[in-house]
Design a protein around this motif. Structure first.
Motif, PDB file in Angstrom:
ATOM      1  N   GLY A  42       0.847  -1.199   0.000  1.00  0.00           N
ATOM      2  CA  GLY A  42       0.000   0.000   0.000  1.00  0.00           C
ATOM      3  C   GLY A  42       0.874   1.238   0.000  1.00  0.00           C
ATOM      4  O   GLY A  42       1.614   1.480   0.955  1.00  0.00           O
ATOM      5  N   ALA A  43       0.805   2.006  -1.094  1.00  0.00           N
ATOM      6  CA  ALA A  43       1.655   3.197  -1.236  1.00  0.00           C
ATOM      7  C   ALA A  43       0.841   4.465  -1.075  1.00  0.00           C
ATOM      8  O   ALA A  43       0.975   5.423  -1.845  1.00  0.00           O
ATOM      9  N   GLY A  44      -0.054   4.497  -0.067  1.00  0.00           N
ATOM     10  CA  GLY A  44      -0.743   5.728   0.314  1.00  0.00           C
ATOM     11  C   GLY A  44       0.118   6.463   1.332  1.00  0.00           C
ATOM     12  O   GLY A  44       1.288   6.102   1.549  1.00  0.00           O
ATOM     13  N   PRO A  45      -0.428   7.502   1.972  1.00  0.00           N
ATOM     14  CA  PRO A  45       0.386   8.280   2.911  1.00  0.00           C
ATOM     15  C   PRO A  45       1.023   7.457   4.031  1.00  0.00           C
ATOM     16  O   PRO A  45       2.161   7.742   4.425  1.00  0.00           O
ATOM     17  N   ALA A  46       0.352   6.414   4.507  1.00  0.00           N
ATOM     18  CA  ALA A  46       0.950   5.605   5.585  1.00  0.00           C
ATOM     19  C   ALA A  46       2.156   4.845   5.062  1.00  0.00           C
ATOM     20  O   ALA A  46       3.239   4.851   5.677  1.00  0.00           O
ATOM     21  N   GLY A  47       1.992   4.189   3.906  1.00  0.00           N
ATOM     22  CA  GLY A  47       3.094   3.427   3.325  1.00  0.00           C
ATOM     23  C   GLY A  47       4.247   4.338   2.928  1.00  0.00           C
ATOM     24  O   GLY A  47       5.425   4.021   3.149  1.00  0.00           O
ATOM     25  N   ILE A  48       3.915   5.491   2.345  1.00  0.00           N
ATOM     26  CA  ILE A  48       4.946   6.454   1.920  1.00  0.00           C
ATOM     27  C   ILE A  48       5.762   6.905   3.127  1.00  0.00           C
ATOM     28  O   ILE A  48       6.996   6.942   3.108  1.00  0.00           O
ATOM     29  N   SER A  49       5.063   7.243   4.208  1.00  0.00           N
ATOM     30  CA  SER A  49       5.743   7.746   5.405  1.00  0.00           C
ATOM     31  C   SER A  49       6.639   6.665   6.002  1.00  0.00           C
ATOM     32  O   SER A  49       7.784   6.921   6.377  1.00  0.00           O
ATOM     33  N   CYS A  50       6.134   5.439   6.058  1.00  0.00           N
ATOM     34  CA  CYS A  50       6.925   4.342   6.627  1.00  0.00           C
ATOM     35  C   CYS A  50       8.173   4.096   5.765  1.00  0.00           C
ATOM     36  O   CYS A  50       9.285   3.982   6.281  1.00  0.00           O
ATOM     37  N   ALA A  51       7.968   4.059   4.440  1.00  0.00           N
ATOM     38  CA  ALA A  51       9.092   3.816   3.535  1.00  0.00           C
ATOM     39  C   ALA A  51      10.146   4.912   3.687  1.00  0.00           C
ATOM     40  O   ALA A  51      11.354   4.642   3.753  1.00  0.00           O
ATOM     41  N   TYR A  52       9.695   6.144   3.762  1.00  0.00           N
ATOM     42  CA  TYR A  52      10.605   7.290   3.886  1.00  0.00           C
ATOM     43  C   TYR A  52      11.462   7.172   5.145  1.00  0.00           C
ATOM     44  O   TYR A  52      12.690   7.302   5.104  1.00  0.00           O
ATOM     45  N   HIS A  53      10.801   6.901   6.277  1.00  0.00           N
ATOM     46  CA  HIS A  53      11.550   6.856   7.539  1.00  0.00           C
ATOM     47  C   HIS A  53      12.469   5.629   7.603  1.00  0.00           C
ATOM     48  O   HIS A  53      13.551   5.708   8.195  1.00  0.00           O
ATOM     49  N   LEU A  54      12.056   4.536   6.988  1.00  0.00           N
ATOM     50  CA  LEU A  54      12.954   3.369   6.952  1.00  0.00           C
ATOM     51  C   LEU A  54      14.172   3.673   6.078  1.00  0.00           C
ATOM     52  O   LEU A  54      15.304   3.327   6.428  1.00  0.00           O
ATOM     53  N   ALA A  55      13.937   4.338   4.941  1.00  0.00           N
ATOM     54  CA  ALA A  55      15.053   4.680   4.053  1.00  0.00           C
ATOM     55  C   ALA A  55      16.013   5.632   4.755  1.00  0.00           C
ATOM     56  O   ALA A  55      17.237   5.486   4.653  1.00  0.00           O
TER      57      ALA A  55
END
Ligand SMILES: Cc1cc2nc3c(=O)[nH]c(=O)nc-3n(C[C@H](O)[C@H](O)[C@H](O)COP(=O)(O)OP(=O)(O)OC[C@H]3O[C@@H](n4cnc5c(N)ncnc54)[C@H](O)[C@@H]3O)c2cc1C
Ligand code: SF4
Ligand code: SF4
Ligand code: SF4
Length: 561
Positions: free
Chosen positions: A141-154
């Motif tokens: 899921g690449a909505g705001p939750a997925g985007i935010s999680c991916a960003y902080h993991l990166a």
């Protein structure tokens, strides 16, 4: 400063209260029972931003004309400032202490200006150095939750891949919210931050169909953020007629560019976000008239008041206290909507009055299109084999941990349909928890701190000034195009607005405490920018506390001797 012995030694115009005999000669002894402590406490805006943004700090940067610093401050917590500045319902403004003087600081408008300025200046985040603890994490899921999680993991050096059922990333930001509220160039520019950090994306990968659980074996952890994407059905006769669709299905088609024109009347059933967006989009695609039918009264509409006002200004009609009793079949496709009047009864579980049908009150509206927008649910079925579900959602604790190790969940999928900023916050918190889990430790609990309330700021030191307003595209133009309606603040207007912020809860070195202490007992260390009390002379009278405009000093009881 020259020594002050008599009142004649005080230079004219000095705003200083001077106690001529006590200051040096009379020490406090054991009289004092409280002492002032200079402190930093959370402002209401900081505590109320679900993304965890340091609002106070970024407003201060803008007030100083430092847009880049402001942008970097936001990006510590939230990769989407230009987006949030547009679509976030700004809970950060709800308890703004400035309201005690005139009106809340327009935080969201300033945030938008910061995002836009960063886009104009092509600011970029630094890609972290390759880490030897990097692990692959799958995000479904690449909505705001997925985007935010991916960003902080990166940012923490991991290697996230986002999978999404839709061809492009963004979730509701791309396929729900229309471009006249969120231009796609803003979304694409802010997603660029993730691509630069090395986040991978795989579109058209629906979990439960082309993407299976076994495909995720190479990943050390999984974050499920599939949102609440299933529209509730109206379940009235004729709901399967051609011309009757869910508002979300219509918005997806319009936002993907596969639906470009409508003709004839449109009726939208519902009173929330989706209803407002479906109605305004239908109007732009050519439907006329467009009517929103809602089962309760106006004040109970779940849509944001600004959006209701904008829809109304654009010419959308509203009928309140009605619900559909059927869709009318005119030669095999929709020709009208039959509505029944409601009366509002005693409160239901939501605390709002329960709409009760008025028998025999049916009437008909002609319509070529009907869009049902009565709520969205989570599609839990594809995940029910893998993780626990609860009340129609994916079960996750406050850190996003599900009952299965290495599997986390967040956003609307875990909370039910909510807001963009909550999804962003849940993605960040889950990234913390995933990073901790991958390192074999528990996530760090954050302590609870009390906000600086309205009674703790001293409004005497601030002049009233009007809250900035954003211009709107003229109606005639707005209803014909998908151009952005709300025009935003330019850098100068944003700076002016940021100057309205009281900077609640932290010291700005205004020197008030030093100036007003009758015993000249406040010391300022210019190098560190800190203040302290000379405890030999401070009486603990609290004048400094009262005169601090920002609530940055508290009176703490002296320890019992
Ligand atoms: C029309 C509309 C307008 C809105 N306007 C606003 C607004 O102005 N402000 C606001 O704060 N909130 C608004 N909201 C709410 C907001 O959009 C959501 O709260 C937010 O997007 C939730 O983020 P999320 O990441 O949890 O889910 P979503 O944004 O829904 O993203 C979930 C993603 O998961 C994908 N997905 C779903 N199932 C699967 C699967 N099986 N496999 C792979 N991928 C899958 C979807 O394609 C989607 O991309 C609006 C909602 C709607 C419907
Ligand atoms: S994300 Fe929303 S709540 Fe947070 S600072 Fe921005 S407008 Fe306010
Ligand atoms: S005045 Fe500024 S710091 Fe205080 S609550 Fe409002 S926005 Fe936040
Ligand atoms: S009065 Fe001014 S200098 Fe003193 S603590 Fe408050 S903000 Fe800082």
């Amino acid at each position: 400063m020259a020594r002050i012995s008599t009142i004649d030694d005080v230079p004219a115009g000095t705003p200083m209260a001077v106690s001529l005999r006590s200051t040096r000669e009379l020490v406090t002894g054991n009289w004092r029972t409280f002492r002032p402590v200079w402190t930093t406490r959370p402002s209401p805006c900081n505590l109320d931003c679900p993304a965890g943004t340091d609002v106070r700090a970024y407003l201060r940067h803008v007030a100083d004309g430092q847009f880049e610093e402001a942008w970097r401050t936001i990006l510590e917590h939230n990769p989407l400032p230009g987006i949030c500045g547009r679509v976030c319902y700004h809970p950060c403004e709800r308890h703004c202490n400035r309201q005690g003087l005139d009106s809340a600081v327009a935080v969201h408008a300033i945030e938008r200006a910061i995002g836009d300025e960063a886009r104009r200046l092509r600011l970029q985040v630094e890609r972290p150095a390759p880490s030897n603890h990097a692990r692959r994490v799958a995000i479904i899921g690449a909505g705001p939750a997925g985007i935010s999680c991916a960003y902080h993991l990166a940012l923490r050096g991991h290697l996230p891949t986002m999978f999404d059922a839709m061809p492009e990333a963004g979730g509701m930001l791309r396929y729900g919210i229309p471009p006249y509220r969120l231009p796609r160039e803003v979304l694409d520019a802010e997603l660029e931050t993730l691509w630069r950090l090395g986040v991978a994306f795989q579109g058209s990968a629906r979990f439960g169909e082309s993407l299976r659980w076994e495909d995720l074996n190479p990943y050390a952890a999984v974050f499920v953020a599939v949102g609440a994407n299933r529209s509730r059905e109206a379940r009235v006769p004729g709901d399967n007629l051609a011309g009757v669709r869910s508002g979300l299905e219509f918005l997806r088609a319009a936002n993907a560019g596969t639906e470009t024109a409508l003709s004839g009347a449109a009726v939208v059933i519902g009173g929330g976000n989706t209803a407002m967006d479906a109605a305004r989009t239908a109007l732009r695609l050519g439907a006329a008239p467009v009517t929103v039918a809602y089962r309760r009264s106006r004040e109970h509409m779940p849509a944001h008041p600004d959006e209701i006002a904008q829809a109304e200004a654009e010419g959308i009609e509203f009928i309140f206290e009605v619900a559909p009793s059927g869709f009318v079949n005119g030669r095999g496709r929709l020709s009208g909507v039959e509505l029944r009047r409601m009366r509002l009864g005693s409160p239901d579980a939501s605390g709002r009055p329960r709409p009760e049908p008025v028998p025999g009150s049916e009437f008909r509206l002609d319509a070529a299109h009907a869009f049902t927008a009565i709520g969205e649910d989570v599609e839990v079925d594809p995940f029910a084999q893998v993780i626990d579900t609860h009340g129609g959602r994916l079960y996750a604790d406050a850190w996003g941990r599900t009952t299965r190790p290495a599997v986390f969940a967040g956003g609307d999928a875990a909370t039910g349909a909510g807001m963009v900023v909550n999804a962003i916050g849940s993605g960040r918190v889950a990234a913390d928890a995933i990073d901790a889990w991958l390192a074999g430790r528990d996530p760090v609990e954050l302590g609870h701190a009390e906000r600086v309330g309205p009674s703790e700021v001293n409004l005497f030191y601030f002049r009233p000034s009007a809250r900035a307003t954003q211009a709107h595209l003229p109606r005639e133009q707005a209803v014909r195009v998908m151009d952005e309606v709300v025009q935003g603040l330019d850098a100068l207007a944003a700076t002016r607005e940021a100057l309205r912020c009281l900077t609640c809860g932290t010291c700005t070195e205004c020197d008030n405490c030093l100036v007003f202490c009758p015993d000249a007992a406040v010391r300022h260390d210019a190098r560190s920018g800190t203040y302290s009390a000379d405890t030999l002379h401070c009486k603990g009278c609290g004048i400094c506390v009262a005169e601090c405009p920002r609530g940055a000093i508290v009176l703490a009881p002296e320890e019992q001797r």
